[in-house]
Design an enzyme around this catalytic site. Structure first.
Site, PDB file in Angstrom:
ATOM      1  N   ASP A 136      13.628 -27.153 -10.263  1.00  0.00           N
ATOM      2  CA  ASP A 136      13.919 -25.942  -9.504  1.00  0.00           C
ATOM      3  C   ASP A 136      15.389 -25.768  -9.158  1.00  0.00           C
ATOM      4  OD1 ASP A 136      13.969 -28.039  -7.615  1.00  0.00           O
ATOM      5  OD2 ASP A 136      13.783 -26.561  -6.027  1.00  0.00           O
ATOM      6  N   ASP A 191      11.206 -32.819 -11.635  1.00  0.00           N
ATOM      7  CA  ASP A 191      12.207 -33.030 -10.605  1.00  0.00           C
ATOM      8  C   ASP A 191      11.420 -33.314  -9.325  1.00  0.00           C
ATOM      9  OD1 ASP A 191      14.690 -32.828  -9.162  1.00  0.00           O
ATOM     10  OD2 ASP A 191      13.979 -30.877  -8.481  1.00  0.00           O
ATOM     11  N   CYS A 198       3.182   1.603   2.943  1.00  0.00           N
ATOM     12  CA  CYS A 198       4.460   0.887   2.880  1.00  0.00           C
ATOM     13  C   CYS A 198       5.500   1.725   2.136  1.00  0.00           C
ATOM     14  CB  CYS A 198       4.298  -0.434   2.153  1.00  0.00           C
ATOM     15  SG  CYS A 198       2.967  -1.454   2.778  1.00  0.00           S
ATOM     16  N   ASP A 223      19.088 -28.867 -11.790  1.00  0.00           N
ATOM     17  CA  ASP A 223      18.130 -28.967 -12.891  1.00  0.00           C
ATOM     18  C   ASP A 223      18.434 -27.979 -14.005  1.00  0.00           C
ATOM     19  OD1 ASP A 223      16.442 -30.940 -11.710  1.00  0.00           O
ATOM     20  OD2 ASP A 223      15.709 -29.387 -10.356  1.00  0.00           O
ATOM     21  N   CYS A 228       0.832  -1.200   0.000  1.00  0.00           N
ATOM     22  CA  CYS A 228       0.000   0.000   0.000  1.00  0.00           C
ATOM     23  C   CYS A 228       0.871   1.258   0.000  1.00  0.00           C
ATOM     24  CB  CYS A 228      -0.881   0.009   1.229  1.00  0.00           C
ATOM     25  SG  CYS A 228       0.107  -0.049   2.716  1.00  0.00           S
TER      26      CYS A 228
END
Lengths: 709, 59
Positions: A604, A430, A31, A608, A28
């Site tokens: 990930d 994976d 912030c 990989d 917002c």
């Protein structure tokens, strides 16, 4: 001017460093102001500027103020933050800006020329018409020279290598039309096609800008996720203090202080301490290994339990990660070269259009129309067949679809990825971090009472240890509110303790130290064991069923041990390959690719990376390593695995709309080309036909807004 | 007809102004953070009350 500037100001500006931080939790206006004000108050910070769209903060600061201290400051303001390294995906950021400028110039030219053309069409004759044509030429020629550059450059490049692409017929059409219109203007002829040529440029540029914006948006989203692997470490100095040092500045023989929950920035040997290390990013093994003094630890692994001191043995290009990077480069080179659908269409389109125009010219010459009249008709054919709708049909559909997917948490890097995703017919997963969360989660929370849960959450939230974080996330997900606790103390390797309603409470490691992940919750004298494990992602089974329904059979290829892989494979009912090193994964992909399969790889970890680069198309979860996210064609940010199936579905729907758009464009040509061949197309008809066909394909593309449902 | 001699240059000039302004806005980074801009409107400026006092003192 310069001399008037105070000297210290100039010096300050010269030495200011710029750092960027990802702050994903900004939501917002409050912030924004909180972060900007809070940071500006810190001595040494020259300026702080929040980019809300990218969820980033750029801080300009004095070099004495290190990045980790600013990070602490942001955390003290109440925001999770990460240090961002130089954005490796930002290299072609300027391209879209250049295209956007060309588009603005073309838009300006189009509107002004249209203004003049409308008066010509409504019947201006004689001197007025000549004057208006002259003015149009005056506007059109610089505009075409500026806005046409992206097309001319690309066409010249293609021709130099003896190939042809979409830009060749576009460039030839525009240049011929401009040249002929100029001739018409000079000889005060009735028809000038300046409006058509500039409008063509405008529509085509709009397609390119859309394409570029989609790429930038996805890349920005992904770079906001990057930077989770430590971009630096606390290095112990001669006097015993530790100073934050960037990864690039770490030298062998330095001693790093690695806290629990931190990733290693370099390879090394443990000098002091004993801890469990999560190597899943590197090897795919899900269980942490306990390593002590004298053991070798590798960059990219995460320290789980206790702080350790590590003497650096290799940095940067010498680390084990660098081997994987090399393997990834090789894998990327072998990747089958995918030709974008628009370029594939252009292969047939360009020769057809050119021969048609040539035939029209020859035909009318034979019919005795004279070379001027024949050339005019040939240019009309070129203008009316120019792939205006084609150039817009593909990017418009892809941008709308990728926008719809982005709202569902899938970031697609470019249009080519969407096209390849639609063609995939097999999927490889994976295990660790892809099918599973890659983070320990409690197996069974029902054993705990509500009070125990609230205390556990309060304790878990105050620690950065991966086990605590996994527990906290699971409890928050259940809707538990933390209890109020005081005197929170964290003892590394032991756990978190605090006082709750005058009773000492503790969340710590379970009795036996070792590889098993479980946490012990003690309230007063009562002790409860919370068993933790690396759980399957939610909806994994449903997502695999959905993929099977789409015709993508799934299998697992994991670097983990057979004992760890087989239960997962059994639970999901799919075949699995265990103990696969990165090169084995690439080998599997090559073998399946040679058998004619178009593979979708979902992975990930660092291990990989090569497989993600080698596969026909690849997706990585948002929790993936930087390497994984950069190698993949798409990234999904949710915990659930469902977005993978969703992305394939949306990609296929996009392919369908693209084909419809092609059909519309061809239908339009079937209607318009005979008119042009018959010499009946005036600039007015060309303008109407062009804008109408563009509007229709864009309208059809907009139907994809709900594609990701 | 004579009106055209004024109107066309004016139309072109205004168009060019718009184009120039767009170029300036792009170079100035006005489009860098579109979402943030819509939120920044809501930020209360703390310095404002003091400035107002200054004004009243002057008048």
């Amino acid at each position: 001017m310069n001399a008037a500037m105070p000297l210290h100001d100039a010096a300050e500006k010269a030495v200011c460093e710029d750092s960027r931080f990802a702050v994903p939790t900004m939501r917002c206006a409050g912030c924004i102001s909180k972060i900007e004000r809070g940071l500006s108050e810190i001595p040494g910070v020259a300026a702080a500027r929040v980019n809300f769209s990218a969820k980033q903060v750029a801080v300009s600061h004095a070099p004495e103020l290190t990045e980790d201290r600013i990070l602490r400051a942001i955390e003290k303001l109440g925001f999770e933050a990460q240090i961002l390294s130089e954005n490796p995906l930002a290299e072609d950021r300027g391209d879209t800006a250049r295209l956007l400028r060309a588009l603005a110039v073309a838009g300006f030219g189009m509107m002004n020329i249209m203004l003049l053309s409308v008066s010509v069409w409504s019947g201006a004759v004689g001197v007025t018409r000549d004057l208006f044509h002259m003015l149009s030429a005056l506007i059109a020629i610089p505009v075409i020279a500026y806005s046409g550059r992206p097309f001319f450059a690309s066409a010249a490049m293609a021709l130099r290598y003896g190939r042809t692409n979409m830009d060749v017929p576009i460039s030839i059409g525009i240049i011929l039309a401009t040249a002929l219109s100029l001739y018409e203007t000079i000889t005060s002829g009735p028809h000038a096609y300046f409006d058509g040529a500039v409008m063509l440029l405008f529509f085509l540029l709009a397609g390119r800008v859309l394409d570029g914006m989609m790429r930038d948006r996805a890349r920005e989203g992904i770079s906001a996720l990057l930077g989770k692997t430590a971009p630096g470490a606390m290095v112990v100095q001669g006097d015993g203090t530790a100073v934050w040092t960037k990864a690039a500045d770490i030298q062998p023989d330095m001693v790093m202080l690695v806290a629990a929950g931190e990733s290693l920035a370099a390879d090394g040997v443990i000098e002091q301490g004993k801890s469990g290390f999560d190597m899943s990013m590197l090897t795919g093994e899900s269980d942490p290994q306990v390593l002590g003094e004298g053991d070798t630890v590798l960059a990219g692994t995460m320290n789980m339990d206790a702080p350790v001191q590590v003497r650096v043995t290799a940095t940067g290009g010498d680390t084990s990660i660098a081997d994987i990077a090399r393997l990834m480069d090789e894998a990327g080179q072998h990747r089958s070269f995918h030709v974008r659908i628009a370029d594939r269409a252009a292969r047939y389109y360009a020769p057809a259009v050119h021969s048609l125009a040539l035939l029209a010219f020859i035909g009318w010459m034979i019919a005795g129309a004279g070379w001027h009249q024949s050339l005019l008709i040939a240019v009309a054919v070129l203008i009316i067949t120019c792939p205006c709708a084609l150039g817009l049909a593909v990017p418009a559909a892809q941008v709308v679809a990728s926008g719809a997917l982005m709202r569902k948490g899938v970031l697609i890097k470019d249009g080519s990825a969407l096209e390849r995703l639609a063609e995939a017919d097999r999927v490889l997963f994976d295990k660790t971090g892809t099918l599973t969360m890659g983070q320990p989660r409690p197996i069974d929370l029902d054993k705990l009472s509500l009070t125990e849960k609230t205390v556990a959450l309060a304790l878990a939230q105050s620690s950065r240890h991966p086990v605590s974080q996994g527990l906290a996330r699971a409890l928050v997900h259940e809707g538990i509110a933390p209890a109020k606790i005081n005197n929170v103390q964290e003892v590394a390797g032991k756990g978190v303790s605090a006082i709750w309603e005058d009773i000492p409470v503790q969340l710590g490691r379970a009795g036996q130290a070792g590889a098993h992940i479980s946490a012990a919750l003690t309230i007063g004298d009562d002790a409860q064991l919370v068993e933790m494990t690396d759980m399957l992602r939610p909806d994994t089974r449903a997502a695999i069923a959905e993929l099977a329904q789409l015709g993508l059979s799934a299998s697992i290829v994991s670097g983990d041990r057979t004992e760890a892989v087989s239960p997962v494979a059994k639970e999901l009912g799919i075949i699995a390959q265990a103990n696969a090193r990165p090169e084995d994964k690439v080998e599997t992909i090559k073998r399946l690719g040679a058998a004619g399969h178009k593979l979708l790889m979902v992975g990930d970890g660092l291990n990989d990376g090569p497989a993600l680069a080698a596969a026909y198309v690849s997706i990585a979860p948002g929790s993936a390593s930087d390497v994984g996210q950069q190698a993949a064609d798409a990234v999904f940010t949710s915990d659930s695995l469902m977005p993978v199936a969703l992305a394939v579905k949306a990609a296929r729907r996009t392919g369908k709309v693209v084909r419809q758009n092609f059909a519309l464009a061809i239908g339009y040509n079937i209607f318009a080309v005979p008119l042009a061949l018959a010499g009946m197309v005036t600039p007015l008809i060309a303008a109407i036909a062009m804008s109408l066909s563009s509007l229709i394909v864009v309208g059809n593309a907009l139907r994809l807004r709900g594609a990701a449902k | 007809m004579s009106g055209l001699a004024i109107l066309i240059p004016i139309a072109l000039l205004m168009g060019l102004c718009g184009l120039g302004f767009f170029f300036w806005a792009m170079r100035n980074g006005q489009f860098e953070d579109l979402e943030g801009a819509s939120h920044r409107v809501l930020i209360d400026d703390e310095d404002e009350p003091e400035e107002r006092e200054d004004y009243s003192a002057e008048t």
